[in-house]
Design a protein around this motif. Sequence first.
Motif, PDB file in Angstrom:
ATOM      1  N   GLU A 111       0.826  -1.199   0.000  1.00  0.00           N
ATOM      2  CA  GLU A 111       0.000   0.000   0.000  1.00  0.00           C
ATOM      3  C   GLU A 111       0.866   1.258   0.000  1.00  0.00           C
ATOM      4  O   GLU A 111       0.570   2.229  -0.709  1.00  0.00           O
ATOM      5  CB  GLU A 111      -0.925   0.009   1.214  1.00  0.00           C
ATOM      6  N   SER A 112       1.947   1.240   0.758  1.00  0.00           N
ATOM      7  CA  SER A 112       2.821   2.420   0.801  1.00  0.00           C
ATOM      8  C   SER A 112       3.485   2.655  -0.554  1.00  0.00           C
ATOM      9  O   SER A 112       3.678   3.802  -0.970  1.00  0.00           O
ATOM     10  CB  SER A 112       3.884   2.256   1.895  1.00  0.00           C
ATOM     11  N   GLU A 113       3.837   1.571  -1.262  1.00  0.00           N
ATOM     12  CA  GLU A 113       4.445   1.717  -2.583  1.00  0.00           C
ATOM     13  C   GLU A 113       3.433   2.253  -3.582  1.00  0.00           C
ATOM     14  O   GLU A 113       3.764   3.085  -4.440  1.00  0.00           O
ATOM     15  CB  GLU A 113       4.997   0.378  -3.060  1.00  0.00           C
ATOM     16  N   VAL A 114       2.187   1.798  -3.498  1.00  0.00           N
ATOM     17  CA  VAL A 114       1.138   2.289  -4.388  1.00  0.00           C
ATOM     18  C   VAL A 114       0.925   3.785  -4.167  1.00  0.00           C
ATOM     19  O   VAL A 114       0.796   4.565  -5.119  1.00  0.00           O
ATOM     20  CB  VAL A 114      -0.174   1.515  -4.157  1.00  0.00           C
ATOM     21  N   LYS A 115       0.922   4.207  -2.915  1.00  0.00           N
ATOM     22  CA  LYS A 115       0.778   5.636  -2.608  1.00  0.00           C
ATOM     23  C   LYS A 115       1.959   6.430  -3.149  1.00  0.00           C
ATOM     24  O   LYS A 115       1.798   7.539  -3.680  1.00  0.00           O
ATOM     25  CB  LYS A 115       0.658   5.836  -1.106  1.00  0.00           C
ATOM     26  N   GLU A 116       3.164   5.874  -2.994  1.00  0.00           N
ATOM     27  CA  GLU A 116       4.366   6.556  -3.492  1.00  0.00           C
ATOM     28  C   GLU A 116       4.318   6.698  -5.011  1.00  0.00           C
ATOM     29  O   GLU A 116       4.659   7.753  -5.570  1.00  0.00           O
ATOM     30  CB  GLU A 116       5.605   5.762  -3.069  1.00  0.00           C
ATOM     31  N   LEU A 117       3.886   5.621  -5.685  1.00  0.00           N
ATOM     32  CA  LEU A 117       3.738   5.663  -7.137  1.00  0.00           C
ATOM     33  C   LEU A 117       2.713   6.710  -7.550  1.00  0.00           C
ATOM     34  O   LEU A 117       2.951   7.503  -8.470  1.00  0.00           O
ATOM     35  CB  LEU A 117       3.300   4.286  -7.655  1.00  0.00           C
ATOM     36  N   ALA A 118       1.571   6.693  -6.870  1.00  0.00           N
ATOM     37  CA  ALA A 118       0.504   7.645  -7.203  1.00  0.00           C
ATOM     38  C   ALA A 118       0.994   9.080  -7.052  1.00  0.00           C
ATOM     39  O   ALA A 118       0.745   9.932  -7.921  1.00  0.00           O
ATOM     40  CB  ALA A 118      -0.707   7.390  -6.308  1.00  0.00           C
ATOM     41  N   LYS A 119       1.700   9.352  -5.974  1.00  0.00           N
ATOM     42  CA  LYS A 119       2.209  10.705  -5.731  1.00  0.00           C
ATOM     43  C   LYS A 119       3.177  11.131  -6.832  1.00  0.00           C
ATOM     44  O   LYS A 119       3.094  12.251  -7.354  1.00  0.00           O
ATOM     45  CB  LYS A 119       2.895  10.766  -4.373  1.00  0.00           C
ATOM     46  N   SER A 120       4.103  10.238  -7.185  1.00  0.00           N
ATOM     47  CA  SER A 120       5.090  10.566  -8.223  1.00  0.00           C
ATOM     48  C   SER A 120       4.416  10.812  -9.566  1.00  0.00           C
ATOM     49  O   SER A 120       4.762  11.764 -10.286  1.00  0.00           O
ATOM     50  CB  SER A 120       6.103   9.428  -8.356  1.00  0.00           C
ATOM     51  N   LEU A 121       3.457   9.963  -9.917  1.00  0.00           N
ATOM     52  CA  LEU A 121       2.781  10.112 -11.203  1.00  0.00           C
ATOM     53  C   LEU A 121       1.896  11.356 -11.228  1.00  0.00           C
ATOM     54  O   LEU A 121       1.803  12.038 -12.252  1.00  0.00           O
ATOM     55  CB  LEU A 121       1.965   8.855 -11.505  1.00  0.00           C
ATOM     56  N   LEU A 122       1.253  11.656 -10.114  1.00  0.00           N
ATOM     57  CA  LEU A 122       0.434  12.872 -10.046  1.00  0.00           C
ATOM     58  C   LEU A 122       1.291  14.118 -10.226  1.00  0.00           C
ATOM     59  O   LEU A 122       0.875  15.085 -10.873  1.00  0.00           O
ATOM     60  CB  LEU A 122      -0.318  12.930  -8.717  1.00  0.00           C
ATOM     61  N   GLU A 123       2.499  14.095  -9.677  1.00  0.00           N
ATOM     62  CA  GLU A 123       3.394  15.244  -9.840  1.00  0.00           C
ATOM     63  C   GLU A 123       3.764  15.437 -11.312  1.00  0.00           C
ATOM     64  O   GLU A 123       3.856  16.572 -11.800  1.00  0.00           O
ATOM     65  CB  GLU A 123       4.645  15.049  -8.981  1.00  0.00           C
ATOM     66  N   ILE A 124       3.971  14.319 -12.026  1.00  0.00           N
ATOM     67  CA  ILE A 124       4.271  14.411 -13.463  1.00  0.00           C
ATOM     68  C   ILE A 124       3.065  14.963 -14.212  1.00  0.00           C
ATOM     69  O   ILE A 124       3.193  15.847 -15.075  1.00  0.00           O
ATOM     70  CB  ILE A 124       4.661  13.039 -14.034  1.00  0.00           C
TER      71      ILE A 124
END
Length: 246
Positions: A111-124
Amino acid sequence: MTSKILAERYEVHRQLGKQTGRQTLLARDLQTQELVVIKQLFLGSDCEWQDLKLFEREAETLKALSHPSIPRYLDYLEIDEPDSKGFALVQTYVEGKTLEEHLRSGRTFSESEVKELAKSLLEILIYLHEQDPPVIHRDIKPSNILLHSRSAHSVGQVYLVDFGSVQNQAAKFGGTITVVGTYGYMAPEQFGGRSVPASDLYGLGATLIYLVTGLHPTELSQQDLRIQFADRVTQLNSNLQHFRML
């Protein structure tokens, strides 16, 4: 065997991918000694005007972008050889595996990795959508997201690649309606040939659902145009389950 050299500058190492009328190569820039990726579009009986238009749009869009998580535009070439004619786009090479490759190898994401991915992709996506006019990727999916240097403590550096379906100012002011994207990750409005910045959020949401369920979005039912997945991820934090991305 002598390596092929394109434009007297790019020494081809190997083929990374191939489709009808296209191929992607890994090469070395003999001027900088850096590895690069070369995407080629060949003008043949299978090439349509729309293919060339999207290819040129991808090059022009990338040329105007500057973001650490988007492979950088380097060069645009005309291919004029006895056995092939077309165009080539040269970009910086990013070493890593796609989310699709990670999933197919059996790797799972916490779950923490999914959140990290989501945050990075949202920033892009924020960067792309804040361009004037907004740049809409239109094909957000696991195979277009690269991870570099994944470790036990970090999901790794996230990159968004393949802008071959991008919509920018060239499509904003009139022109023909183009349906692009990948089934399962396409927002409803894309089926009508129209895209808005939120269309990319739909693709991101569908990608995250794939990560947490292990199921392609087309394998899940829909209700009121929303992908139903909550019953497949009972251990997922309810706040993340009900996040209204779709």
